[in-house]
Design an enzyme around this catalytic site. Structure first.
Site, PDB file in Angstrom:
ATOM      1  N   ARG A   1       0.793  -1.289  -0.169  1.00  0.00           N
ATOM      2  CA  ARG A   1       0.204  -0.065   0.139  1.00  0.00           C
ATOM      3  C   ARG A   1       1.027   1.368  -0.010  1.00  0.00           C
ATOM      4  NH1 ARG A   1      -3.731  -2.446  -1.747  1.00  0.00           N
ATOM      5  NH2 ARG A   1      -5.721  -2.743  -0.946  1.00  0.00           N
TER       6      ARG A   1
ATOM      7  N   HIS B   1      -1.139   0.049 -10.078  1.00  0.00           N
ATOM      8  CA  HIS B   1      -1.849  -1.056  -9.045  1.00  0.00           C
ATOM      9  C   HIS B   1      -2.533  -2.306  -9.694  1.00  0.00           C
ATOM     10  CE1 HIS B   1      -4.068  -1.146  -5.084  1.00  0.00           C
ATOM     11  NE2 HIS B   1      -4.042  -2.310  -5.748  1.00  0.00           N
TER      12      HIS B   1
HETATM   13  P1  NAP Z   1      -2.483 -10.634   5.532  1.00  0.00           P
HETATM   14  O1  NAP Z   1      -2.385 -12.030   5.239  1.00  0.00           O
HETATM   15  O2  NAP Z   1      -3.199  -9.860   6.604  1.00  0.00           O
HETATM   16  O3  NAP Z   1      -0.887 -10.138   6.051  1.00  0.00           O
HETATM   17  C1  NAP Z   1      -0.534  -9.208   6.424  1.00  0.00           C
HETATM   18  C2  NAP Z   1       0.854  -9.318   7.096  1.00  0.00           C
HETATM   19  O4  NAP Z   1       1.498  -8.107   7.550  1.00  0.00           O
HETATM   20  C3  NAP Z   1       1.042 -10.279   8.360  1.00  0.00           C
HETATM   21  O5  NAP Z   1       2.255 -11.014   8.209  1.00  0.00           O
HETATM   22  C4  NAP Z   1       0.945  -9.409   9.608  1.00  0.00           C
HETATM   23  O6  NAP Z   1       1.483  -9.841  10.559  1.00  0.00           O
HETATM   24  C5  NAP Z   1       1.952  -8.222   8.840  1.00  0.00           C
HETATM   25  N1  NAP Z   1       1.541  -6.875   9.940  1.00  0.00           N
HETATM   26  C6  NAP Z   1       0.433  -6.229   9.870  1.00  0.00           C
HETATM   27  N2  NAP Z   1       0.896  -5.292  10.753  1.00  0.00           N
HETATM   28  C7  NAP Z   1       2.136  -5.267  11.250  1.00  0.00           C
HETATM   29  C8  NAP Z   1       2.872  -4.406  11.903  1.00  0.00           C
HETATM   30  N3  NAP Z   1       2.279  -3.420  12.725  1.00  0.00           N
HETATM   31  N4  NAP Z   1       4.155  -4.886  11.995  1.00  0.00           N
HETATM   32  C9  NAP Z   1       4.797  -5.913  11.482  1.00  0.00           C
HETATM   33  N5  NAP Z   1       3.983  -6.810  10.775  1.00  0.00           N
HETATM   34  C10 NAP Z   1       2.666  -6.335  10.249  1.00  0.00           C
HETATM   35  O7  NAP Z   1      -2.494  -9.705   4.355  1.00  0.00           O
HETATM   36  P2  NAP Z   1      -2.092 -10.362   2.784  1.00  0.00           P
HETATM   37  O8  NAP Z   1      -3.272 -11.001   2.137  1.00  0.00           O
HETATM   38  O9  NAP Z   1      -0.972 -10.878   2.730  1.00  0.00           O
HETATM   39  O10 NAP Z   1      -2.283  -8.976   1.936  1.00  0.00           O
HETATM   40  C11 NAP Z   1      -1.266  -7.960   2.135  1.00  0.00           C
HETATM   41  C12 NAP Z   1      -1.620  -6.761   1.478  1.00  0.00           C
HETATM   42  O11 NAP Z   1      -1.292  -6.522   0.191  1.00  0.00           O
HETATM   43  C13 NAP Z   1      -2.850  -6.044   1.675  1.00  0.00           C
HETATM   44  O12 NAP Z   1      -3.529  -5.509   3.066  1.00  0.00           O
HETATM   45  C14 NAP Z   1      -3.109  -5.230   0.672  1.00  0.00           C
HETATM   46  O13 NAP Z   1      -2.806  -3.805   0.888  1.00  0.00           O
HETATM   47  C15 NAP Z   1      -1.981  -5.632  -0.407  1.00  0.00           C
HETATM   48  N6  NAP Z   1      -2.349  -6.135  -1.695  1.00  0.00           N
HETATM   49  C16 NAP Z   1      -2.154  -5.383  -2.861  1.00  0.00           C
HETATM   50  C17 NAP Z   1      -2.364  -5.887  -4.149  1.00  0.00           C
HETATM   51  C18 NAP Z   1      -2.039  -5.252  -5.516  1.00  0.00           C
HETATM   52  O14 NAP Z   1      -2.467  -5.542  -6.433  1.00  0.00           O
HETATM   53  N7  NAP Z   1      -0.917  -4.239  -5.298  1.00  0.00           N
HETATM   54  C19 NAP Z   1      -3.488  -7.065  -4.337  1.00  0.00           C
HETATM   55  C20 NAP Z   1      -3.867  -7.654  -3.011  1.00  0.00           C
HETATM   56  C21 NAP Z   1      -3.234  -6.936  -1.770  1.00  0.00           C
HETATM   57  P3  NAP Z   1       1.147 -11.123  11.508  1.00  0.00           P
HETATM   58  O15 NAP Z   1       1.196 -12.320  10.405  1.00  0.00           O
HETATM   59  O16 NAP Z   1       2.099 -11.283  12.593  1.00  0.00           O
HETATM   60  O17 NAP Z   1      -0.334 -10.872  11.594  1.00  0.00           O
END
Ligand code: NAP
Length: 311
Positions: free
Chosen positions: A226, A274
């Site tokens: 993001r 994006h």
């Molecule tokens: P997710 O499964 O919720 O994973 C988020 C990760 O971030 C987890 O490992 C979490 O830790 C960690 N995290 C959250 N807050 C933190 C903090 N304060 N300090 C350290 N680590 C932290 O999310 P995801 O499905 O992998 O997706 C990640 C992001 O990718 C989405 O939120 C979205 O913004 C982005 N995205 C982008 C696209 C694109 O096309 N560009 C597409 C899809 C998603 P824990 O494991 O300990 O909970």
């Protein structure tokens, strides 16, 4: 009694999702009604995208869950009227696979130095082979559904992979860290750093002047997470002074990225609009249907958002 499912996403999406959703709902064998228009008081589930017209959930008195089509939930998580269970999208076959391909592709571009040969107007014969993956430490901030899959794919290619999450983890192929010291360890060693954190108050400006200064000189930053994860002025300064060799950015604080944004013209920045990955209707529909099956069977929902953590 029929299960009433409202599809509330951007109106263009209905044409893509209706058939896959019906197919997936038929496969779980429930009696259902699926529509973009329903009397709110009778709705059991909302298949949702945060840019839909539905922003006030108070009239949906019978609602059992809201099932998001997106992985990112930063806007919906702040909605005070959304009080029922709220699931985000984890779509391994579609969204995750697409992200793995995008991240691996952009990592290999920088690892192999592909640009030097793809655009070479001076016909330079610079015969210097790139290092092998084992000599290129890669870091991932965020070890969730997407970060873990990308890290494991890079590890399978031979890259030494470290990663950082909020909570301690043990993941095959990835040296996992957490906490402030853990962040420092990942930043200090990563020649290529990939951001896959969600947008929350805690993750805002994770990449700032102080953290950029910890990175190896000339490191590459890849951000499909993001825009809020990066303090833009600090990154531009780090690109200008060579601390960061190149930034490949897919997400921004303002999207579409305004035409006068300095990222567009910076020689060491690649802007992608994006496109890193998106939810794919056939596989996402199966994830939605499985959660509805669970709701109707009294089983716990998958992929619930932790509203306190904000993701
Ligand atoms: P997710 O499964 O919720 O994973 C988020 C990760 O971030 C987890 O490992 C979490 O830790 C960690 N995290 C959250 N807050 C933190 C903090 N304060 N300090 C350290 N680590 C932290 O999310 P995801 O499905 O992998 O997706 C990640 C992001 O990718 C989405 O939120 C979205 O913004 C982005 N995205 C982008 C696209 C694109 O096309 N560009 C597409 C899809 C998603 P824990 O494991 O300990 O909970």
């Amino acid at each position: 009694m029929s299960v009433n499912i409202l599809f509330a996403a951007h109106k263009d999406r209905w044409a893509q999702y209706e058939t896959p959703l019906r197919r997936a709902l038929d496969a779980i064998g429930i009696d259902y009604a699926l529509s973009t228009d329903m009397e709110p008081g009778g709705v059991d589930y909302i298949v949702y995208a945060p840019n839909s017209d539905v922003q006030d959930f108070t009239p949906y008195k019978r609602l059992k869950a809201v099932l998001n089509l997106w992985a990112g939930v930063e806007s919906a998580v702040k909605n005070p009227t959304l009080t029922v269970p709220f699931a985000r999208m984890v779509d391994d076959e579609g969204l995750t696979q697409g992200m793995v391909e995008w991240v691996v592709g952009h990592t290999l571009r920088h690892h192999l130095g592909m640009d030097a040969h793809i655009v070479n107007p001076d016909c330079e014969w610079a015969a210097k082979a790139p290092p092998i993956a084992a000599d290129r430490p890669v870091g991932l901030l965020g070890l969730g559904a997407l970060g873990t899959a990308c890290g494991q794919a890079l590890s399978d290619l031979g890259f030494p992979v470290s990663g950082w999450a909020r909570t301690p983890k043990s993941i095959d192929g990835i040296t996992a860290y957490h906490g402030k010291d853990g962040l420092q360890s990942v930043l200090e060693t990563s020649q290529i750093l990939i951001l896959l954190l969600p947008s929350t108050p805690e993750t805002e400006n994770t990449i700032n002047a102080e953290t950029l200064a910890l990175m190896p000189k000339g490191a590459i930053l890849i951000n499909p997470g993001r825009g809020t994860l990066i303090e833009d002025a600090a990154l531009l300064a780090a690109l200008d002074n060579g601390r960061i060799g190149h930034a490949t950015l897919d997400v921004f604080r303002t999207e579409p990225l305004p035409a006068d944004d300095p990222y567009w013209t910076h020689p060491n920045v690649t802007v992608t609009p994006h496109v890193a990955s998106e939810t794919r209707p056939p596989s996402a529909a199966r994830v939605i249907a499985e959660n509805i099956r669970r709701g109707e069977a009294g089983e716990p929902f998958l992929h619930l958002v932790d509203r306190d953590a904000g993701y």
